[in-house]
Design an enzyme around this catalytic site. Structure first.
Site, PDB file in Angstrom:
ATOM      1  N   SER A 175       0.792  -1.230   0.000  1.00  0.00           N
ATOM      2  CA  SER A 175       0.000   0.000   0.000  1.00  0.00           C
ATOM      3  C   SER A 175       0.821   1.276   0.000  1.00  0.00           C
ATOM      4  O   SER A 175       0.337   2.315  -0.435  1.00  0.00           O
ATOM      5  CB  SER A 175      -0.965   0.002   1.183  1.00  0.00           C
ATOM      6  N   HIS A 203      -5.509  -3.088  -3.039  1.00  0.00           N
ATOM      7  CA  HIS A 203      -5.114  -2.178  -4.125  1.00  0.00           C
ATOM      8  C   HIS A 203      -5.044  -2.889  -5.472  1.00  0.00           C
ATOM      9  O   HIS A 203      -4.565  -2.323  -6.449  1.00  0.00           O
ATOM     10  CB  HIS A 203      -3.761  -1.533  -3.812  1.00  0.00           C
ATOM     11  N   LYS A 235     -12.070   1.103  -2.312  1.00  0.00           N
ATOM     12  CA  LYS A 235     -10.991   1.693  -3.110  1.00  0.00           C
ATOM     13  C   LYS A 235     -11.440   1.727  -4.576  1.00  0.00           C
ATOM     14  O   LYS A 235     -12.282   2.551  -4.911  1.00  0.00           O
ATOM     15  CB  LYS A 235      -9.695   0.948  -2.826  1.00  0.00           C
TER      16      LYS A 235
HETATM   17  C1  PLP Z   1      -7.010   0.016   2.850  1.00  0.00           C
HETATM   18  C2  PLP Z   1      -6.397  -1.300   3.157  1.00  0.00           C
HETATM   19  C3  PLP Z   1      -7.027  -2.216   4.003  1.00  0.00           C
HETATM   20  C4  PLP Z   1      -8.230  -1.860   4.800  1.00  0.00           C
HETATM   21  O1  PLP Z   1      -9.367  -1.760   4.019  1.00  0.00           O
HETATM   22  P1  PLP Z   1     -10.562  -0.810   4.501  1.00  0.00           P
HETATM   23  O2  PLP Z   1     -11.730  -1.280   3.735  1.00  0.00           O
HETATM   24  O3  PLP Z   1     -10.143   0.577   4.182  1.00  0.00           O
HETATM   25  O4  PLP Z   1     -10.703  -1.025   5.979  1.00  0.00           O
HETATM   26  C5  PLP Z   1      -6.479  -3.472   4.124  1.00  0.00           C
HETATM   27  N1  PLP Z   1      -5.337  -3.799   3.488  1.00  0.00           N
HETATM   28  C6  PLP Z   1      -4.679  -2.937   2.699  1.00  0.00           C
HETATM   29  C7  PLP Z   1      -3.433  -3.365   2.018  1.00  0.00           C
HETATM   30  C8  PLP Z   1      -5.181  -1.649   2.531  1.00  0.00           C
HETATM   31  O5  PLP Z   1      -4.521  -0.777   1.770  1.00  0.00           O
END
Ligand code: PLP
Length: 386
Positions: A175, A203, A235
Site C-alpha cells: 500500500s 489495491h 478503493k
Molecule cells: C485500505 C487497506 C485495508 C483496509 O481496508 P478498509 O476497507 O479501508 O478497511 C487493508 N489492506 C490494505 C493493504 C489496505 O490498503
C-alpha cells in the site's frame, strides 16, 4: 504514559497528523480546507466514488431497503441483494463463495484469526498493511516476519517450521510502495510446505488482472483451498466494505467463526445496491484501466529524470501507487506543504506507516485524472526539487 509529553514529542519529530476537511466529493479536483486543490491522495483508482450511476443506485437502495441493517448478518441483518452481491463477487474473482465484511480492516482481522490460532504459525511480509499485522497479533499464532519481498527468507522460515498449520499472509500490491508480491513463488512455497495463503487485494481488486479481477488473475493463478483472497470495496470499487473469497468450506468456516463479521451490525444495505452497480461498471472499465496505465507511465517518465538528479527515489512500481521517497519526516512534510501552496495535494507518509528514514510522498493516480493534471504535478515537483 503522559499523553501531553507524548504528543509534544510527536510534534517535535514531525509525526503529528492532521485531517484536512473536504467540502466536495472525492475526485481529482476538490475543495480542501476551503481551497481548490488538485488531489493525488485517494484510492479511488477508477474514479467511481462519486459516479452518478452509483449515487443513483445508493439512493434507490435506500428507498428499497431503508438505511439501517438493524442487526448483524447472522441475526436478521442480511438481505436478498447481499446474497446476490456475494455470488457476483465470488464469480468475478473465480472463487466458489464469498463473504461480506464491513471494512477491509475487519475482514483481515476476521480471516486471519479464524484460520490461525495458538500453536499455528503465520508468515508475513514486513511491509504488510497494519490490519494484517494486528490480525496476526490477535490470532495468538506464532509470528514470522520476512524481509520485504524476500522469497528466499520465506522459504527458509517455512522449512524451519514445525507447525502443523501454516499460513502465509501478504498484501498483493503493497500500500505504501506500490510493488506487487511474487504470488507465483509464494504459492509454490505454500505447496511445498503445505501452507495456506491469504492475499490482501485492497489495491489490486478492480485494478490488476483481466477486467480488474485482481492479483491472482493477474498471475493466472486460480483461487483454491490454498489461495484465498480478501478484497476491499472502498478503493477501486468506490463504495465501502470488503469480502473474503475462497472455497466453500473456508467461507462456511468464516461465517461460523469470524468475530468481526459476527459481532457487528451489518453495513447499511444500500451499500450493497451501490456495489452491485459498481461491480458491473468496474468489470467493464478496461478503457479506464488503460488510461490509468498511460498515466502511470507518463508520471514515471516525468519523475525519473527529476529523481535521478536529486536525493529523491522513485522505487519500481507499475501500479497507481507511486511513492517518491524523500527520507526525513520534516523534509517530506516541507515538500508536501510546498505542493499544497501550489494547489496540489499529495500526502506525506511518515513512520510508523513506513520505516524510519523512508518518509515519502504517496502519489496515487486515478483514471479520473487527465494527462494535463499529471503534467501539472510533474512540473510542480520539478519546480520544488530545484
Ligand atoms: C485500505 C487497506 C485495508 C483496509 O481496508 P478498509 O476497507 O479501508 O478497511 C487493508 N489492506 C490494505 C493493504 C489496505 O490498503
Amino acid at each position: 504514559m503522559k499523553i501531553e509529553s507524548q504528543l509534544d514529542s510527536l510534534g517535535k519529530q514531525g509525526l503529528l497528523r492532521r485531517r484536512r476537511v473536504a467540502d466536495t466529493p472525492c475526485g481529482p479536483q476538490m475543495t480542501i480546507d476551503s481551497k481548490p486543490m488538485l488531489t493525488f491522495a485517494s484510492n479511488d483508482y477508477l474514479g467511481l466514488a462519486a459516479d452518478p450511476r452509483l449515487i443513483e443506485a445508493a439512493a434507490e437502495g435506500a428507498r428499497r431497503w431503508g438505511v439501517g441493517a438493524g442487526a448483524s448478518h447472522l441475526l436478521g441483518g442480511h438481505f436478498q441483494h447481499e446474497e446476490e452481491l456475494e455470488r457476483r463477487l465470488a464469480a468475478f474473482v473465480g472463487a466458489e463463495r464469498a463473504l461480506l465484511f464491513s471494512t477491509g480492516y475487519m475482514a483481515n482481522i476476521g480471516v486471519v484469526t479464524s484460520l490461525a490460532g495458538r500453536g499455528d504459525s503465520v508468515f508475513s511480509d514486513r511491509l504488510n498493511h497494519a490490519s494484517l499485522i494486528d490480525a496476526v497479533r490477535l490470532s495468538l499464532a506464532e509470528s514470522h516476519r520476512y524481509p520485504h519481498a524476500d522469497m528466499a527468507a520465506l522459504g527458509r522460515m517455512l522449512g524451519e517450521s514445525y507447525a502443523d498449520n501454516k499460513l502465509i499472509v501478504t498484501d498483493s500490491v503493497f500500500s505504501m510502495d506500490g510493488d506487487i508480491a511474487d504470488l507465483p513463488k509464494i504459492l509454490e512455497w505454500a505447496e511445498q510446505f503445505d501452507a495456506r495463503v491469504i492475499v490482501d487485494d485492497a489495491h489490486a481488486f478492480g485494478v490488476l488482472g483481466p477486467h480488474g479481477q485482481g492479483s491472482a488473475a493477474h498471475f493466472g493463478l486460480p483461487l483454491s483451498k490454498r489461495l484465498i483472497v480478501m478484497g476491499t470495496l472502498g478503493k477501486a470499487a468506490g463504495v465501502a466494505g470488503a469480502f473474503v473469497a475462497g472455497d466453500d468450506d473456508t467461507i462456511e468456516w468464516l461465517l461460523q467463526t469470524a468475530r468481526t463479521a459476527i459481532f457487528t451490525t451489518a453495513t447499511p444495505p444500500l451499500l450493497a445496491s451501490a456495489l452491485l452497480t459498481s461491480i458491473g461498471l468496474l468489470e467493464g472499465a478496461d478503457d479506464r484501466r488503460d488510461h490509468l496505465r498511460r498515466l502511470i507511465a507518463r508520471l514515471r517518465a516525468g519523475l525519473e529524470p527529476l529523481c535521478a538528479r536529486s536525493d529523491w527515489k522513485l522505487p519500481l512500481s507499475e501500479t497507481p501507487i507511486q511513492p517518491v521517497v524523500i527520507g526525513g519526516n520534516h523534509e517530506t512534510l516541507a515538500v508536501s506543504d510546498a505542493l499544497t501552496a501550489r494547489g496540489i495535494w499529495v500526502p506525506a507518509i511518515r513512520p510508523p506507516t513506513v520505516p524510519q528514514g523512508a518518509a515519502r510522498l504517496r502519489i496515487s493516480l486515478s483514471a479520473a485524472h487527465s494527462e494535463a493534471q499529471v503534467d501539472q504535478l510533474i512540473a510542480a515537483l520539478a519546480d520544488i526539487a530545484t
